[in-house]
Design a protein around this motif. Structure first.
Motif, PDB file in Angstrom:
ATOM      1  N   VAL A   9       0.891  -1.036   0.146  1.00 44.73           N
ATOM      2  CA  VAL A   9       0.061  -0.166  -0.037  1.00 44.73           C
ATOM      3  C   VAL A   9       0.789   1.052   0.031  1.00 44.73           C
ATOM      4  CG1 VAL A   9      -1.889   1.342   1.279  1.00 44.73           C
ATOM      5  CG2 VAL A   9      -1.603  -1.144   1.255  1.00 44.73           C
ATOM      6  N   SER A  10       0.620   2.176  -0.874  1.00 42.23           N
ATOM      7  CA  SER A  10       1.453   3.374  -1.200  1.00 42.23           C
ATOM      8  C   SER A  10       0.989   4.535  -0.079  1.00 42.23           C
ATOM      9  CB  SER A  10       1.443   3.996  -2.612  1.00 42.23           C
ATOM     10  OG  SER A  10       2.096   2.878  -3.441  1.00 42.23           O
ATOM     11  N   LEU A  41       3.409   8.508 -13.046  1.00 45.71           N
ATOM     12  CA  LEU A  41       3.494   7.398 -14.022  1.00 45.71           C
ATOM     13  C   LEU A  41       2.882   6.097 -13.227  1.00 45.71           C
ATOM     14  CD1 LEU A  41       4.766   5.754 -16.386  1.00 45.71           C
ATOM     15  CD2 LEU A  41       6.714   5.340 -14.930  1.00 45.71           C
ATOM     16  N   GLN A  42       1.955   5.344 -13.545  1.00 47.61           N
ATOM     17  CA  GLN A  42       1.249   4.373 -13.107  1.00 47.61           C
ATOM     18  C   GLN A  42       1.214   3.093 -13.954  1.00 47.61           C
ATOM     19  OE1 GLN A  42      -2.051   7.024 -12.165  1.00 47.61           O
ATOM     20  NE2 GLN A  42      -3.135   5.159 -12.719  1.00 47.61           N
ATOM     21  N   LYS A  43       1.139   1.791 -13.537  1.00 49.19           N
ATOM     22  CA  LYS A  43       0.789   0.881 -14.289  1.00 49.19           C
ATOM     23  C   LYS A  43      -0.561   0.170 -14.296  1.00 49.19           C
ATOM     24  CE  LYS A  43       2.977  -3.462 -16.209  1.00 49.19           C
ATOM     25  NZ  LYS A  43       4.212  -4.492 -16.233  1.00 49.19           N
ATOM     26  N   HIS A  44      -1.284   0.010 -15.308  1.00 52.79           N
ATOM     27  CA  HIS A  44      -2.860  -0.670 -15.277  1.00 52.79           C
ATOM     28  C   HIS A  44      -2.472  -1.926 -15.617  1.00 52.79           C
ATOM     29  CE1 HIS A  44      -6.842  -1.148 -16.461  1.00 52.79           C
ATOM     30  NE2 HIS A  44      -7.162  -0.310 -15.781  1.00 52.79           N
ATOM     31  N   ASN A 145      -6.971   4.722 -11.067  1.00 52.25           N
ATOM     32  CA  ASN A 145      -6.079   4.460  -9.897  1.00 52.25           C
ATOM     33  C   ASN A 145      -6.251   3.357  -9.133  1.00 52.25           C
ATOM     34  OD1 ASN A 145      -3.730   5.691  -8.052  1.00 52.25           O
ATOM     35  ND2 ASN A 145      -5.458   5.508  -6.580  1.00 52.25           N
ATOM     36  N   ARG A 146      -7.661   2.907  -8.798  1.00 48.87           N
ATOM     37  CA  ARG A 146      -7.995   1.706  -8.081  1.00 48.87           C
ATOM     38  C   ARG A 146      -7.634   0.758  -8.916  1.00 48.87           C
ATOM     39  NH1 ARG A 146     -12.710   4.794  -6.568  1.00 48.87           N
ATOM     40  NH2 ARG A 146     -13.879   3.927  -8.360  1.00 48.87           N
ATOM     41  N   ASP A 158     -14.623  -4.083 -15.446  1.00 48.80           N
ATOM     42  CA  ASP A 158     -14.816  -2.675 -15.213  1.00 48.80           C
ATOM     43  C   ASP A 158     -13.731  -1.699 -16.251  1.00 48.80           C
ATOM     44  OD1 ASP A 158     -15.482  -0.494 -13.371  1.00 48.80           O
ATOM     45  OD2 ASP A 158     -13.613  -0.279 -12.523  1.00 48.80           O
ATOM     46  N   SER A 159     -12.809  -2.458 -16.981  1.00 49.58           N
ATOM     47  CA  SER A 159     -12.267  -1.807 -18.039  1.00 49.58           C
ATOM     48  C   SER A 159     -13.059  -1.616 -18.970  1.00 49.58           C
ATOM     49  CB  SER A 159     -11.023  -2.534 -18.177  1.00 49.58           C
ATOM     50  OG  SER A 159     -11.212  -3.772 -18.712  1.00 49.58           O
ATOM     51  N   LYS A 160     -14.055  -2.137 -19.194  1.00 42.62           N
ATOM     52  CA  LYS A 160     -14.904  -1.995 -20.551  1.00 42.62           C
ATOM     53  C   LYS A 160     -15.525  -0.510 -20.475  1.00 42.62           C
ATOM     54  CE  LYS A 160     -17.088  -6.782 -20.811  1.00 42.62           C
ATOM     55  NZ  LYS A 160     -18.123  -7.314 -20.603  1.00 42.62           N
ATOM     56  N   TYR A 161     -15.457   0.153 -19.339  1.00 46.51           N
ATOM     57  CA  TYR A 161     -16.033   1.411 -19.006  1.00 46.51           C
ATOM     58  C   TYR A 161     -15.003   2.611 -19.340  1.00 46.51           C
ATOM     59  CZ  TYR A 161     -19.634  -1.600 -17.374  1.00 46.51           C
ATOM     60  OH  TYR A 161     -20.519  -2.669 -17.340  1.00 46.51           O
TER      61      TYR A 161
END
Length: 208
Positions: A9-10, A41-44, A145-146, A158-161
């Protein structure tokens, strides 16, 4: 919470996170930096790396976050934008440029998101943009972010949206198979008085 979870957890983002940049600047003693400074910068788990650069529109300017675009000041800042684009290409990342205004100013409720698809020395050649509100951006940004903190299986539906990677008609025909709107098309969900997470996508998405 287990030790492994605690490490995963960041910490919350603070207001003094520029201190690292200031330290590096001091250590260079005025030397020209070889680094590329960017905002986030973040990674999905599905989209891969995502690179954000926030572009502040000062209240003294005649443009607003909805009307400002890097093309209007490309000559002054092209080195920075080209550096961001090189980083994005090296990481196979999605690059988002986000126009915003400070909270409490006249245009605080206007946010423009520019997803860069192609760029060269003369400017951005291909893009997708959305002119949305501060709340709408926050909803999408928090959701993204979540997802970046989750596993791929947790965001498969969820990524469909995602705001940028589907057209308006396709989003409207999706029928969620979970939650209180199970089985209803998104275009109908968006018309409900308490239209949840989806209405801002349908209202604000614009294909350029």
């Amino acid at each position: 919470m287990s030790e492994s979870n605690e490490k995963a957890v960041s910490k919350p983002l603070g207001h003094d996170d520029q201190s690292g940049f200031q330290f590096a600047q001091e250590m260079l003693c005025g030397d020209v930096t070889a680094a590329v400074n960017f905002d986030r910068l973040q990674k999905h788990p599905a989209m891969g790396y995502i690179l954000f650069e926030y572009l502040l529109c000062d209240e003294k300017q005649t443009v607003t976050p909805h009307t400002s675009h890097p093309k209007w000041y490309w000559g002054r800042n092209k080195a920075k934008f080209l550096s961001l684009w090189r980083v994005a290409r090296s990481l196979d990342a999605t690059l988002y440029l986000v126009n915003y205004a400070k909270a409490g100013t006249l245009h605080e409720d206007k946010v423009r998101v520019i997803e860069v698809h192609d760029m060269d020395v003369d400017g951005i050649k291909e893009e997708r943009t959305a002119e949305i509100t501060r709340k709408e951006f926050s909803d999408w940004f928090r959701k993204l972010n979540r997802a970046c903190m989750a596993g791929a299986h947790e965001i498969a539906l969820d990524s469909k949206y995602d705001l940028f990677h589907m057209d308006r008609e396709s989003i409207g025909e999706i029928r969620p198979d979970f939650g209180r709107y199970r089985g209803m098309p998104v275009r109908e969900i968006a018309e409900l008085p308490d239209n949840g997470d989806y209405s801002y996508i349908l209202r604000s998405y614009k294909r350029r």
